[in-house]
Enzyme design. Sequence first.
Site, PDB file in Angstrom:
ATOM      1  N   ASP A  18       0.825  -1.219   0.000  1.00  0.00           N
ATOM      2  CA  ASP A  18       0.000   0.000   0.000  1.00  0.00           C
ATOM      3  C   ASP A  18       0.856   1.264   0.000  1.00  0.00           C
ATOM      4  OD1 ASP A  18      -2.372   1.386   0.015  1.00  0.00           O
ATOM      5  OD2 ASP A  18      -2.636   1.292   2.185  1.00  0.00           O
ATOM      6  N   ASN A  66     -11.067  -2.421  -5.035  1.00  0.00           N
ATOM      7  CA  ASN A  66     -10.328  -1.521  -5.932  1.00  0.00           C
ATOM      8  C   ASN A  66     -11.032  -1.344  -7.279  1.00  0.00           C
ATOM      9  OD1 ASN A  66      -7.071  -2.648  -4.738  1.00  0.00           O
ATOM     10  ND2 ASN A  66      -8.239  -0.864  -4.103  1.00  0.00           N
TER      11      ASN A  66
HETATM   12  C1  IPE Z   1      -5.492  -2.645  -0.036  1.00  0.00           C
HETATM   13  O1  IPE Z   1      -5.135  -1.314  -0.233  1.00  0.00           O
HETATM   14  C2  IPE Z   1      -5.504  -3.365  -1.334  1.00  0.00           C
HETATM   15  C3  IPE Z   1      -4.206  -3.550  -1.985  1.00  0.00           C
HETATM   16  C4  IPE Z   1      -3.046  -3.224  -1.506  1.00  0.00           C
HETATM   17  C5  IPE Z   1      -4.272  -4.188  -3.265  1.00  0.00           C
HETATM   18  P1  IPE Z   1      -6.227  -0.170  -0.355  1.00  0.00           P
HETATM   19  O2  IPE Z   1      -5.493   1.112  -0.469  1.00  0.00           O
HETATM   20  O3  IPE Z   1      -7.186  -0.510  -1.426  1.00  0.00           O
HETATM   21  O4  IPE Z   1      -6.988  -0.287   1.036  1.00  0.00           O
HETATM   22  P2  IPE Z   1      -7.725   0.814   1.914  1.00  0.00           P
HETATM   23  O5  IPE Z   1      -8.703   1.503   1.016  1.00  0.00           O
HETATM   24  O6  IPE Z   1      -6.669   1.741   2.420  1.00  0.00           O
HETATM   25  O7  IPE Z   1      -8.354   0.053   3.027  1.00  0.00           O
HETATM   26  C1  IPE Z   2      -1.656   0.345  -3.383  1.00  0.00           C
HETATM   27  O1  IPE Z   2      -1.456   1.699  -3.387  1.00  0.00           O
HETATM   28  C2  IPE Z   2      -1.978  -0.204  -4.758  1.00  0.00           C
HETATM   29  C3  IPE Z   2      -3.362  -0.635  -4.944  1.00  0.00           C
HETATM   30  C4  IPE Z   2      -4.271  -0.681  -4.001  1.00  0.00           C
HETATM   31  C5  IPE Z   2      -3.751  -1.036  -6.275  1.00  0.00           C
HETATM   32  P1  IPE Z   2      -2.663   2.725  -3.347  1.00  0.00           P
HETATM   33  O2  IPE Z   2      -3.091   3.013  -4.750  1.00  0.00           O
HETATM   34  O3  IPE Z   2      -3.735   2.256  -2.442  1.00  0.00           O
HETATM   35  O4  IPE Z   2      -1.969   4.021  -2.749  1.00  0.00           O
HETATM   36  P2  IPE Z   2      -2.538   4.971  -1.618  1.00  0.00           P
HETATM   37  O5  IPE Z   2      -2.926   4.104  -0.458  1.00  0.00           O
HETATM   38  O6  IPE Z   2      -3.689   5.703  -2.201  1.00  0.00           O
HETATM   39  O7  IPE Z   2      -1.380   5.864  -1.278  1.00  0.00           O
HETATM   40 MG    MG Z   3      -4.092   2.437  -0.470  1.00  0.00          MG
END
Ligand code: IPE
Ligand code: IPE
Ligand code: MG
Length: 242
Positions: A18, A66
Amino acid sequence: MNKIDTNNLPKHIGIIMDGNGRWAKTKGKLRLFGHKSGVKAVRETVEMSAQIGIKFLTLYAFSTENWSRPKSEVKSLMRLLISSINSETKTLLKNNIKLKSIGDTNLLPQDAKEQLNSSIEKTKNNNRMTLILALSYSGRWDIISAVKKIIKHKITSDKIDEQLFEQYLSTKNVPNPELLIRTSGEYRISNFLLWQSAYSEFYFTDTLWPDFRKSDLEKAIIDFQSRERRFGNTVEQKNQAC
Ligand code: IPE
Ligand code: IPE
Ligand code: MG
């Protein structure tokens, strides 16, 4: 710094990768730049895990939730998925790593499904480590799919126990993860391996995913090795067992 004890390695590590978006924002760039930069962290993590002797590594790459991100981001992520799997397959072959996926991959665009299946096929005889990509995955989806399969097979309730149930989860024949890592300073599971993480040790780091390097993985494993895993027993029982 302490060194990793290779006699006490987690067999299976799961990582919630993340922080790509926030990483890009701090650099004044678009979110996609963060996702692209995360690929290097994936490569390093996969290579190091195989080198030190981890048998299973599950990377949470795209959750069920997502799909509700802006269409343009989802589209870019799917394109990045295709190009990364394509370019990384030779590294998987070189390192004797088998690729698998868990999740509702039927929902992936056709070209992504084809790329994924082709790499899974090419690496299927590798046996040093299994890399599991969680794509269109959520823990609740996993549990509900298992229930549906059990009903479809007309299994009666007296036959159902934890062992049987695990045979219907997407992680069938994969040990439960002993160590779950989440980057980016968020302290939640976000629908990752819900059933499988019942007794996982959690490790949280503020490092944003694109900055995650071998030294971060090493720190997480060393921290894991200092934990006392009691599985509901008392300290005394645990000491007696040793
Ligand atoms: C969790 O991250 C999913 C992945 C890393 C693929 P998200 O960024 O989607 O989760 P939340 O929204 O912070 O809970
Ligand atoms: C994780 O990074 C990747 C996916 C969930 C696909 P994020 O896209 O959630 O990045 P943040 O959490 O918004 O910084
Ligand atoms: Mg995230």
